[in-house]
Design a protein around this motif. Structure first.
Motif, PDB file in Angstrom:
ATOM      1  N   LEU A  75     -17.018  53.169 -28.976  1.00  0.00           N
ATOM      2  CA  LEU A  75     -15.810  53.801 -28.433  1.00  0.00           C
ATOM      3  C   LEU A  75     -15.916  55.322 -28.486  1.00  0.00           C
ATOM      4  N   ASP A  76     -16.479  55.846 -29.583  1.00  0.00           N
ATOM      5  CA  ASP A  76     -16.709  57.284 -29.676  1.00  0.00           C
ATOM      6  C   ASP A  76     -17.613  57.748 -28.535  1.00  0.00           C
ATOM      7  N   LEU A  77     -18.632  56.979 -28.264  1.00  0.00           N
ATOM      8  CA  LEU A  77     -19.566  57.309 -27.187  1.00  0.00           C
ATOM      9  C   LEU A  77     -18.885  57.258 -25.826  1.00  0.00           C
ATOM     10  N   THR A  78     -18.170  56.187 -25.539  1.00  0.00           N
ATOM     11  CA  THR A  78     -17.572  56.036 -24.210  1.00  0.00           C
ATOM     12  C   THR A  78     -16.456  57.052 -23.958  1.00  0.00           C
ATOM     13  N   ARG A  79     -15.753  57.471 -25.007  1.00  0.00           N
ATOM     14  CA  ARG A  79     -14.709  58.481 -24.843  1.00  0.00           C
ATOM     15  C   ARG A  79     -15.283  59.833 -24.420  1.00  0.00           C
ATOM     16  N   PHE A  80     -16.531  60.077 -24.766  1.00  0.00           N
ATOM     17  CA  PHE A  80     -17.150  61.361 -24.466  1.00  0.00           C
ATOM     18  C   PHE A  80     -17.388  61.540 -22.964  1.00  0.00           C
ATOM     19  N   PHE A  81     -17.768  60.460 -22.285  1.00  0.00           N
ATOM     20  CA  PHE A  81     -18.168  60.543 -20.886  1.00  0.00           C
ATOM     21  C   PHE A  81     -16.983  60.376 -19.944  1.00  0.00           C
ATOM     22  N   ASN A  82     -16.989  61.154 -18.881  1.00  0.00           N
ATOM     23  CA  ASN A  82     -15.960  61.084 -17.866  1.00  0.00           C
ATOM     24  C   ASN A  82     -16.580  60.432 -16.635  1.00  0.00           C
ATOM     25  N   VAL A  83     -16.605  59.111 -16.664  1.00  0.00           N
ATOM     26  CA  VAL A  83     -17.139  58.366 -15.522  1.00  0.00           C
ATOM     27  C   VAL A  83     -15.996  57.587 -14.885  1.00  0.00           C
ATOM     28  N   SER A  84     -16.210  57.130 -13.657  1.00  0.00           N
ATOM     29  CA  SER A  84     -15.112  56.498 -12.919  1.00  0.00           C
ATOM     30  C   SER A  84     -14.551  55.273 -13.647  1.00  0.00           C
ATOM     31  N   GLN A  85     -15.409  54.480 -14.247  1.00  0.00           N
ATOM     32  CA  GLN A  85     -14.930  53.325 -15.004  1.00  0.00           C
ATOM     33  C   GLN A  85     -15.623  53.308 -16.359  1.00  0.00           C
ATOM     34  N   SER A  86     -14.818  53.205 -17.400  1.00  0.00           N
ATOM     35  CA  SER A  86     -15.369  53.113 -18.742  1.00  0.00           C
ATOM     36  C   SER A  86     -15.476  51.633 -19.118  1.00  0.00           C
ATOM     37  N   MET A  87     -15.954  51.374 -20.298  1.00  0.00           N
ATOM     38  CA  MET A  87     -16.112  49.996 -20.748  1.00  0.00           C
ATOM     39  C   MET A  87     -14.775  49.451 -21.237  1.00  0.00           C
ATOM     40  N   ASN A  88     -14.520  48.179 -20.934  1.00  0.00           N
ATOM     41  CA  ASN A  88     -13.319  47.538 -21.469  1.00  0.00           C
ATOM     42  C   ASN A  88     -13.638  46.947 -22.842  1.00  0.00           C
ATOM     43  N   ALA A  89     -12.620  46.444 -23.514  1.00  0.00           N
ATOM     44  CA  ALA A  89     -12.789  45.931 -24.880  1.00  0.00           C
ATOM     45  C   ALA A  89     -13.826  44.809 -24.953  1.00  0.00           C
ATOM     46  N   GLY A  90     -13.837  43.934 -23.970  1.00  0.00           N
ATOM     47  CA  GLY A  90     -14.810  42.837 -23.956  1.00  0.00           C
ATOM     48  C   GLY A  90     -16.241  43.329 -23.831  1.00  0.00           C
ATOM     49  N   GLN A  91     -16.443  44.338 -22.997  1.00  0.00           N
ATOM     50  CA  GLN A  91     -17.783  44.905 -22.840  1.00  0.00           C
ATOM     51  C   GLN A  91     -18.248  45.608 -24.120  1.00  0.00           C
ATOM     52  N   VAL A  92     -17.326  46.315 -24.781  1.00  0.00           N
ATOM     53  CA  VAL A  92     -17.660  47.000 -26.029  1.00  0.00           C
ATOM     54  C   VAL A  92     -18.064  45.965 -27.078  1.00  0.00           C
ATOM     55  N   THR A  93     -17.285  44.890 -27.198  1.00  0.00           N
ATOM     56  CA  THR A  93     -17.580  43.840 -28.179  1.00  0.00           C
ATOM     57  C   THR A  93     -18.918  43.173 -27.880  1.00  0.00           C
ATOM     58  N   ALA A  94     -19.155  42.834 -26.623  1.00  0.00           N
ATOM     59  CA  ALA A  94     -20.424  42.185 -26.249  1.00  0.00           C
ATOM     60  C   ALA A  94     -21.608  43.113 -26.511  1.00  0.00           C
ATOM     61  N   THR A  95     -21.474  44.387 -26.211  1.00  0.00           N
ATOM     62  CA  THR A  95     -22.555  45.351 -26.452  1.00  0.00           C
ATOM     63  C   THR A  95     -22.792  45.509 -27.947  1.00  0.00           C
ATOM     64  N   ALA A  96     -21.721  45.575 -28.736  1.00  0.00           N
ATOM     65  CA  ALA A  96     -21.856  45.671 -30.195  1.00  0.00           C
ATOM     66  C   ALA A  96     -22.615  44.467 -30.740  1.00  0.00           C
ATOM     67  N   GLU A  97     -22.288  43.276 -30.253  1.00  0.00           N
ATOM     68  CA  GLU A  97     -22.988  42.053 -30.688  1.00  0.00           C
ATOM     69  C   GLU A  97     -24.480  42.116 -30.356  1.00  0.00           C
ATOM     70  N   MET A  98     -24.797  42.561 -29.151  1.00  0.00           N
ATOM     71  CA  MET A  98     -26.207  42.659 -28.747  1.00  0.00           C
ATOM     72  C   MET A  98     -26.956  43.664 -29.612  1.00  0.00           C
ATOM     73  N   ILE A  99     -26.311  44.761 -29.934  1.00  0.00           N
ATOM     74  CA  ILE A  99     -26.943  45.775 -30.790  1.00  0.00           C
ATOM     75  C   ILE A  99     -27.202  45.193 -32.176  1.00  0.00           C
ATOM     76  N   LEU A 100     -26.219  44.470 -32.730  1.00  0.00           N
ATOM     77  CA  LEU A 100     -26.410  43.852 -34.044  1.00  0.00           C
ATOM     78  C   LEU A 100     -27.552  42.851 -34.028  1.00  0.00           C
ATOM     79  N   GLU A 101     -27.707  42.129 -32.938  1.00  0.00           N
ATOM     80  CA  GLU A 101     -28.781  41.135 -32.825  1.00  0.00           C
ATOM     81  C   GLU A 101     -30.154  41.772 -32.649  1.00  0.00           C
ATOM     82  N   ASP A 102     -30.238  42.770 -31.777  1.00  0.00           N
ATOM     83  CA  ASP A 102     -31.538  43.307 -31.383  1.00  0.00           C
ATOM     84  C   ASP A 102     -31.998  44.532 -32.161  1.00  0.00           C
ATOM     85  N   TYR A 103     -31.073  45.258 -32.773  1.00  0.00           N
ATOM     86  CA  TYR A 103     -31.440  46.529 -33.416  1.00  0.00           C
ATOM     87  C   TYR A 103     -30.963  46.615 -34.865  1.00  0.00           C
ATOM     88  N   ALA A 104     -30.962  45.497 -35.571  1.00  0.00           N
ATOM     89  CA  ALA A 104     -30.521  45.476 -36.967  1.00  0.00           C
ATOM     90  C   ALA A 104     -31.441  46.301 -37.871  1.00  0.00           C
TER      91      ALA A 104
END
Length: 165
Positions: A52-81
């Motif tokens: 969320l800190d990262l996405t708040r920094f960027f001013n793009v037309s569409q930011s990530m929704n809560a589901g996308q943030v959660t799914a990305t967090a899960e993938m990071i925990l799985e792949d980059y522990a």
């Protein structure tokens, strides 16, 4: 081992890595250690705050929704522990500075590609650091005192002169 000792926002804000070498030498724990020490849900919550800190920094037309943030967090925990929390701070600060190129959209794919590029750079830096340490040890240089040297100095005030002291 520092891992989620403070409130997550304060904890993440307190990290100040400047270079990959700083991260490699830091006492901050890996994401995997955070999962083991504090549980998967707390580690995921921290990763979501980081994203969320990262996405708040960027001013793009569409930011990530809560589901996308959660799914990305899960993938990071799985792949980059194996990465430390500092790694994410450094990687995302670099992304904010444009090190991975211009940002036209913000989604899990973009973030995971940044982490992948950073992880490759980190492996190269770790290899270089290990090789430099190897060369210095082989050349007989010492970078720090050994446990034996420190113990002897503490207990007797004398310097360690080797095995046959």
């Amino acid at each position: 081992m520092r891992c989620l000792q403070k409130w997550p926002e304060q904890y993440y804000s307190s990290l100040t890595p400047r270079r990959i070498e700083d991260v490699l030498d830091s006492p901050v724990c890996t994401v995997g250690a955070c999962i083991r020490a504090s549980g998967r849900e707390k580690a995921k919550a921290l990763m979501e705050l980081i994203l969320l800190d990262l996405t708040r920094f960027f001013n793009v037309s569409q930011s990530m929704n809560a589901g996308q943030v959660t799914a990305t967090a899960e993938m990071i925990l799985e792949d980059y522990a194996y990465l430390k929390i500092d790694d994410f701070k450094l990687c995302f600060n670099r992304a904010k500075k444009g090190s991975f190129g211009p940002v036209y959209r913000m989604d899990g794919n973009v973030i995971l590609s940044w982490i992948g590029q950073y992880a490759k750079e980190r492996v190269s830096a770790a290899d270089e650091m290990n090789y430099a340490r190897h060369v210095s040890v082989k050349a007989g240089e010492r970078r720090s005192e050994s446990f034996m040297e420190l113990t002897l100095k503490r207990d007797t005030g004398k310097e360690w002169k080797g095995k046959n002291q």
